[in-house]
Motif scaffolding. Structure first.
Motif, PDB file in Angstrom:
ATOM      1  N   SER A 163       0.851  -1.185   0.000  1.00  0.00           N
ATOM      2  CA  SER A 163       0.000   0.000   0.000  1.00  0.00           C
ATOM      3  C   SER A 163       0.889   1.238   0.000  1.00  0.00           C
ATOM      4  N   ALA A 164       0.275   2.393  -0.183  1.00  0.00           N
ATOM      5  CA  ALA A 164       1.025   3.647  -0.155  1.00  0.00           C
ATOM      6  C   ALA A 164       1.704   3.837   1.197  1.00  0.00           C
ATOM      7  N   LYS A 165       0.984   3.516   2.261  1.00  0.00           N
ATOM      8  CA  LYS A 165       1.545   3.690   3.599  1.00  0.00           C
ATOM      9  C   LYS A 165       2.690   2.719   3.846  1.00  0.00           C
ATOM     10  N   ALA A 166       2.529   1.473   3.370  1.00  0.00           N
ATOM     11  CA  ALA A 166       3.594   0.482   3.550  1.00  0.00           C
ATOM     12  C   ALA A 166       4.854   0.891   2.803  1.00  0.00           C
ATOM     13  N   LEU A 167       4.699   1.483   1.613  1.00  0.00           N
ATOM     14  CA  LEU A 167       5.855   1.936   0.847  1.00  0.00           C
ATOM     15  C   LEU A 167       6.523   3.122   1.544  1.00  0.00           C
ATOM     16  N   LEU A 168       5.734   4.012   2.095  1.00  0.00           N
ATOM     17  CA  LEU A 168       6.296   5.123   2.860  1.00  0.00           C
ATOM     18  C   LEU A 168       7.087   4.614   4.059  1.00  0.00           C
ATOM     19  N   GLN A 169       6.605   3.540   4.660  1.00  0.00           N
ATOM     20  CA  GLN A 169       7.317   2.961   5.805  1.00  0.00           C
ATOM     21  C   GLN A 169       8.686   2.418   5.404  1.00  0.00           C
ATOM     22  N   GLU A 170       8.807   1.949   4.147  1.00  0.00           N
ATOM     23  CA  GLU A 170      10.108   1.499   3.654  1.00  0.00           C
ATOM     24  C   GLU A 170      11.074   2.682   3.535  1.00  0.00           C
ATOM     25  N   PHE A 171      10.560   3.826   3.103  1.00  0.00           N
ATOM     26  CA  PHE A 171      11.384   5.034   3.061  1.00  0.00           C
ATOM     27  C   PHE A 171      11.815   5.429   4.472  1.00  0.00           C
ATOM     28  N   ALA A 172      10.859   5.370   5.398  1.00  0.00           N
ATOM     29  CA  ALA A 172      11.160   5.731   6.784  1.00  0.00           C
ATOM     30  C   ALA A 172      12.191   4.781   7.378  1.00  0.00           C
ATOM     31  N   THR A 205       4.399  13.550   5.113  1.00  0.00           N
ATOM     32  CA  THR A 205       5.065  14.798   5.486  1.00  0.00           C
ATOM     33  C   THR A 205       6.391  14.520   6.186  1.00  0.00           C
ATOM     34  N   MET A 206       6.404  13.543   7.083  1.00  0.00           N
ATOM     35  CA  MET A 206       7.621  13.220   7.821  1.00  0.00           C
ATOM     36  C   MET A 206       8.716  12.739   6.873  1.00  0.00           C
ATOM     37  N   VAL A 207       8.374  11.832   5.932  1.00  0.00           N
ATOM     38  CA  VAL A 207       9.370  11.286   5.010  1.00  0.00           C
ATOM     39  C   VAL A 207       9.869  12.370   4.058  1.00  0.00           C
ATOM     40  N   ALA A 208       8.946  13.156   3.508  1.00  0.00           N
ATOM     41  CA  ALA A 208       9.330  14.213   2.567  1.00  0.00           C
ATOM     42  C   ALA A 208      10.246  15.231   3.233  1.00  0.00           C
ATOM     43  N   ASN A 209       9.906  15.632   4.457  1.00  0.00           N
ATOM     44  CA  ASN A 209      10.735  16.597   5.180  1.00  0.00           C
ATOM     45  C   ASN A 209      12.111  16.031   5.487  1.00  0.00           C
ATOM     46  N   ALA A 210      12.147  14.736   5.819  1.00  0.00           N
ATOM     47  CA  ALA A 210      13.433  14.099   6.131  1.00  0.00           C
ATOM     48  C   ALA A 210      14.328  14.049   4.900  1.00  0.00           C
ATOM     49  N   LEU A 211      13.763  13.676   3.746  1.00  0.00           N
ATOM     50  CA  LEU A 211      14.557  13.606   2.522  1.00  0.00           C
ATOM     51  C   LEU A 211      15.060  14.985   2.119  1.00  0.00           C
ATOM     52  N   ARG A 239       7.470  16.903  -3.339  1.00  0.00           N
ATOM     53  CA  ARG A 239       7.724  17.507  -2.033  1.00  0.00           C
ATOM     54  C   ARG A 239       9.146  17.316  -1.513  1.00  0.00           C
ATOM     55  N   CYS A 240       9.839  16.277  -1.981  1.00  0.00           N
ATOM     56  CA  CYS A 240      11.170  16.021  -1.419  1.00  0.00           C
ATOM     57  C   CYS A 240      12.290  16.633  -2.250  1.00  0.00           C
ATOM     58  N   GLY A 241      12.037  16.904  -3.523  1.00  0.00           N
ATOM     59  CA  GLY A 241      13.033  17.591  -4.344  1.00  0.00           C
ATOM     60  C   GLY A 241      14.047  16.710  -5.038  1.00  0.00           C
ATOM     61  N   GLY A 242      14.039  15.395  -4.770  1.00  0.00           N
ATOM     62  CA  GLY A 242      15.033  14.511  -5.371  1.00  0.00           C
ATOM     63  C   GLY A 242      14.613  13.975  -6.726  1.00  0.00           C
TER      64      GLY A 242
END
Length: 330
Positions: free
Chosen positions: A132-141, A159-165, A201-204
């Protein structure tokens, strides 16, 4: 080594295998059992993990990725990306990892701000199956090392992942196994939409790699139309020897791999005598070719011949052709 975390990725980037210094066969024979075993182990490690062949396909993709990293630096919306597609054995993941490794090493060597303390110029994530979208975000986290709380909403996590990247100055996001984002499934559509939001949002710069991405639905429909306009597709194909240029590229690959084997008695260029047989055995697939040659090299080291048995490749071709011949009916 888990390259799906920042610690594992850093270990992968830092890892370097020096090519063992060539010795005469007499010197090898004179070594103690332990020293000879260590020397042979160093050769095997260099052959399998330390030597990388930059094929024409790799150089093309690497150049395109560099261009997009530079262009995206000045784009506020509509970030550009790259997709590497192809069947298994075409070196997609190897290409992805090597591009990321060289990018980070280049940033370190030039003292670029993205490689400073606490920064992550490159992030690598493999897409889990049916995610899912959330599960994929968790892989980034997980890669970045961010704590994920069960009560977090999708929006909070994004928001947390994008800000971190962004705060880590991440320039290159490598996303492997994107064929798992088959858009016939609803949760995969949501994951694909999330990647677009994250990209803005992350710029990469995002680089996707996967099996037959063209057939996954990622590039079709209204959503796929946006992806196909912003992402340049590069399809990895087996090497062909039906043209002069193709034969030259295949020969260059064989010569580079021959050199990487570190066999003491292997005459440089001798492998070209088996060029056609090796193509018949591997179908021009670089992954399978590496496996065949590395196994043959290990046998040559083990039996002390220190050279490829080119006749063995011919025998294997003949055996396969014989096995395919229909049996005569009585």
């Amino acid at each position: 080594m888990e390259i799906g975390t920042k610690e594992g990725w850093r270990e992968y980037v830092d890892e370097a295998y020096e090519r063992p210094i060539p010795v005469a066969t007499e010197e090898l024979a004179a070594m103690s059992f332990g020293d000879r075993a260590l020397y042979n182990q160093a050769r095997a490690q260099y052959t399998q993990a330390g030597a990388f062949v930059k094929t024409p396909q790799f150089r093309t993709v690497q150049a395109v990725v560099r261009d997009r990293v530079m262009l995206n630096r000045y784009r506020q919306v509509g970030k550009l990306g790259v997709i590497v597609s192809g069947e298994p054995g075409q070196g997609k993941t190897t290409t992805l990892l090597q591009i990321g490794k060289e990018h980070e090493l280049r940033r370190r060597e030039t003292g670029h701000a993205s490689a400073g303390k606490g920064k992550l110029p490159v992030v690598y994530v493999a897409v889990p199956a049916q995610c899912s979208a959330k599960a994929l975000l968790q892989e980034f986290a997980r890669f970045v090392g961010l704590p994920v709380l069960t009560r977090m909403t999708f929006g909070n996590l994004l928001t947390m992942v994008a800000n971190a990247l962004r705060s880590c100055s991440t320039e290159l996001i490598l996303l492997d196994d994107v064929h798992h984002l088959d858009l016939q499934y609803r949760h995969n559509i949501e994951a694909s939409d999330m990647l677009k939001q994250l990209s803005e949002r992350c710029g990469g710069t995002f680089v996707y790699a996967g099996i037959a991405v063209e057939d996954s639905g990622l590039l079709s429909g209204s959503r796929g139309g946006q992806v196909s306009k912003r992402f340049e597709l590069h399809t990895a194909h087996p090497f062909q020897i039906t043209s002069k240029e193709g034969r030259a590229d295949w020969g260059d690959l064989l010569l580079a791999l021959e050199d990487s084997l570190c066999l003491l008695n292997q005459r440089s260029g001798a492998i070209l005598d088996a060029a056609k047989d090796l193509h018949r055995l591997t179908g021009g697939e670089i992954g399978l070719l590496k496996d065949v040659l590395q196994l043959a090299a290990l046998h040559a080291i083990d039996d002390g011949t220190e050279m490829l048995d080119l006749a063995d490749f011919s025998r294997e071709v003949a055996a396969r052709q014989g096995a395919r011949k229909p049996r005569a009916t009585v």
